[in-house]
Design a protein around this motif. Structure first.
Motif, PDB file in Angstrom:
ATOM      1  N   PRO A  31       0.826  -1.207   0.000  1.00 58.69           N
ATOM      2  CA  PRO A  31       0.000   0.000   0.000  1.00 58.69           C
ATOM      3  C   PRO A  31       0.865   1.265   0.000  1.00 58.69           C
ATOM      4  N   VAL A  32       0.542   2.183  -0.913  1.00 60.17           N
ATOM      5  CA  VAL A  32       1.273   3.450  -0.966  1.00 60.17           C
ATOM      6  C   VAL A  32       0.556   4.516  -0.151  1.00 60.17           C
ATOM      7  N   PHE A  33      -0.727   4.279   0.148  1.00 56.97           N
ATOM      8  CA  PHE A  33      -1.498   5.241   0.922  1.00 56.97           C
ATOM      9  C   PHE A  33      -2.567   4.480   1.692  1.00 56.97           C
ATOM     10  N   LYS A  34      -2.686   4.784   2.973  1.00 61.45           N
ATOM     11  CA  LYS A  34      -3.685   4.113   3.811  1.00 61.45           C
ATOM     12  C   LYS A  34      -4.653   5.124   4.386  1.00 61.45           C
ATOM     13  N   VAL A  35      -5.919   4.728   4.449  1.00 66.34           N
ATOM     14  CA  VAL A  35      -6.958   5.503   5.124  1.00 66.34           C
ATOM     15  C   VAL A  35      -7.481   4.646   6.268  1.00 66.34           C
ATOM     16  N   ASP A  36      -8.482   5.116   6.986  1.00 67.58           N
ATOM     17  CA  ASP A  36      -8.961   4.412   8.176  1.00 67.58           C
ATOM     18  C   ASP A  36      -9.268   2.937   7.918  1.00 67.58           C
ATOM     19  N   PHE A  37     -10.064   2.630   6.919  1.00 69.51           N
ATOM     20  CA  PHE A  37     -10.472   1.257   6.668  1.00 69.51           C
ATOM     21  C   PHE A  37     -10.080   0.784   5.272  1.00 69.51           C
ATOM     22  N   GLY A  38      -9.111   1.441   4.627  1.00 74.54           N
ATOM     23  CA  GLY A  38      -8.765   1.059   3.277  1.00 74.54           C
ATOM     24  C   GLY A  38      -7.343   1.408   2.918  1.00 74.54           C
ATOM     25  N   SER A  39      -6.970   1.023   1.691  1.00 74.29           N
ATOM     26  CA  SER A  39      -5.630   1.317   1.202  1.00 74.29           C
ATOM     27  C   SER A  39      -5.632   1.396  -0.315  1.00 74.29           C
ATOM     28  N   LEU A  40      -4.598   2.065  -0.843  1.00 75.76           N
ATOM     29  CA  LEU A  40      -4.380   2.206  -2.280  1.00 75.76           C
ATOM     30  C   LEU A  40      -3.059   1.544  -2.602  1.00 75.76           C
ATOM     31  N   SER A  41      -3.049   0.649  -3.613  1.00 78.10           N
ATOM     32  CA  SER A  41      -1.835  -0.055  -4.018  1.00 78.10           C
ATOM     33  C   SER A  41      -1.677   0.025  -5.525  1.00 78.10           C
ATOM     34  N   PHE A  42      -0.434   0.218  -5.969  1.00 74.87           N
ATOM     35  CA  PHE A  42      -0.078   0.115  -7.378  1.00 74.87           C
ATOM     36  C   PHE A  42       0.648  -1.216  -7.526  1.00 74.87           C
ATOM     37  N   CYS A  43       0.050  -2.172  -8.243  1.00 75.13           N
ATOM     38  CA  CYS A  43       0.553  -3.538  -8.277  1.00 75.13           C
ATOM     39  C   CYS A  43       1.387  -3.808  -9.520  1.00 75.13           C
ATOM     40  N   LEU A  44       2.221  -4.828  -9.418  1.00 77.35           N
ATOM     41  CA  LEU A  44       3.123  -5.187 -10.506  1.00 77.35           C
ATOM     42  C   LEU A  44       2.398  -5.822 -11.690  1.00 77.35           C
ATOM     43  N   ASP A  45       1.165  -6.285 -11.498  1.00 78.29           N
ATOM     44  CA  ASP A  45       0.428  -6.910 -12.588  1.00 78.29           C
ATOM     45  C   ASP A  45      -0.276  -5.895 -13.477  1.00 78.29           C
ATOM     46  N   GLY A  46      -0.027  -4.600 -13.236  1.00 76.68           N
ATOM     47  CA  GLY A  46      -0.612  -3.558 -14.073  1.00 76.68           C
ATOM     48  C   GLY A  46      -1.936  -3.030 -13.557  1.00 76.68           C
ATOM     49  N   ASN A  47      -2.391  -3.515 -12.443  1.00 77.41           N
ATOM     50  CA  ASN A  47      -3.651  -3.062 -11.867  1.00 77.41           C
ATOM     51  C   ASN A  47      -3.388  -2.214 -10.634  1.00 77.41           C
ATOM     52  N   ASP A  48      -4.247  -1.256 -10.427  1.00 76.27           N
ATOM     53  CA  ASP A  48      -4.209  -0.443  -9.224  1.00 76.27           C
ATOM     54  C   ASP A  48      -5.401  -0.853  -8.375  1.00 76.27           C
ATOM     55  N   ARG A  49      -5.176  -1.003  -7.069  1.00 72.42           N
ATOM     56  CA  ARG A  49      -6.227  -1.517  -6.206  1.00 72.42           C
ATOM     57  C   ARG A  49      -6.548  -0.543  -5.088  1.00 72.42           C
ATOM     58  N   VAL A  50      -7.835  -0.360  -4.858  1.00 74.27           N
ATOM     59  CA  VAL A  50      -8.340   0.345  -3.686  1.00 74.27           C
ATOM     60  C   VAL A  50      -9.136  -0.691  -2.918  1.00 74.27           C
ATOM     61  N   ILE A  51      -8.680  -1.019  -1.712  1.00 75.97           N
ATOM     62  CA  ILE A  51      -9.292  -2.087  -0.931  1.00 75.97           C
ATOM     63  C   ILE A  51      -9.805  -1.503   0.380  1.00 75.97           C
ATOM     64  N   PHE A  52     -11.075  -1.778   0.679  1.00 74.80           N
ATOM     65  CA  PHE A  52     -11.673  -1.371   1.940  1.00 74.80           C
ATOM     66  C   PHE A  52     -12.043  -2.613   2.728  1.00 74.80           C
ATOM     67  N   THR A  53     -11.748  -2.612   4.016  1.00 76.18           N
ATOM     68  CA  THR A  53     -12.139  -3.679   4.919  1.00 76.18           C
ATOM     69  C   THR A  53     -12.888  -3.031   6.074  1.00 76.18           C
ATOM     70  N   ILE A  54     -14.182  -3.293   6.126  1.00 74.48           N
ATOM     71  CA  ILE A  54     -15.036  -2.654   7.114  1.00 74.48           C
ATOM     72  C   ILE A  54     -15.629  -3.732   8.015  1.00 74.48           C
ATOM     73  N   PRO A  55     -15.526  -3.575   9.329  1.00 77.42           N
ATOM     74  CA  PRO A  55     -16.111  -4.571  10.238  1.00 77.42           C
ATOM     75  C   PRO A  55     -17.629  -4.697  10.045  1.00 77.42           C
ATOM     76  N   ALA A  56     -18.146  -5.875  10.309  1.00 78.07           N
ATOM     77  CA  ALA A  56     -19.564  -6.147  10.092  1.00 78.07           C
ATOM     78  C   ALA A  56     -20.466  -5.266  10.951  1.00 78.07           C
TER      79      ALA A  56
END
Length: 84
Positions: A31-56
């Motif tokens: 992750p190059v940048f993190k927020v409270d419940f998520g992150s931004l990643s620039f991946c080697l496979d050519g995709n950029d990912r924004v992932i959020f993990t929120i408790p139930a």
């Protein structure tokens, strides 16, 4: 015989009775940048990912959390010079 292992990949039983396993490389980026419940990643496979993990137990607040997180990620990207 081989030692037990775990991994991500493809396994197959060959016609001579042996087992062949080929690992698949995961091209995850740190992750190059993190927020409270998520992150931004620039991946080697050519995709950029924004992932959020929120408790139930925060499902009712999910729209607010996502809005706030995406806004912070967009501001980060603008600051880094990415155009929208």
């Amino acid at each position: 015989m081989t030692e037990a292992f775990h991994g991500f990949g493809y396994g197959q039983m060959l016609s001579n009775g042996s087992f062949d396993f080929v690992r698949k490389v995961r091209h995850r980026g740190k992750p190059v940048f993190k927020v409270d419940f998520g992150s931004l990643s620039f991946c080697l496979d050519g995709n950029d990912r924004v992932i959020f993990t929120i408790p139930a137990d925060m499902r009712a607040d999910m729209p607010k959390v996502l809005r706030k997180g995406i806004k912070e990620i967009i501001n980060y990207l603008k600051k880094e010079g990415y155009s929208l």
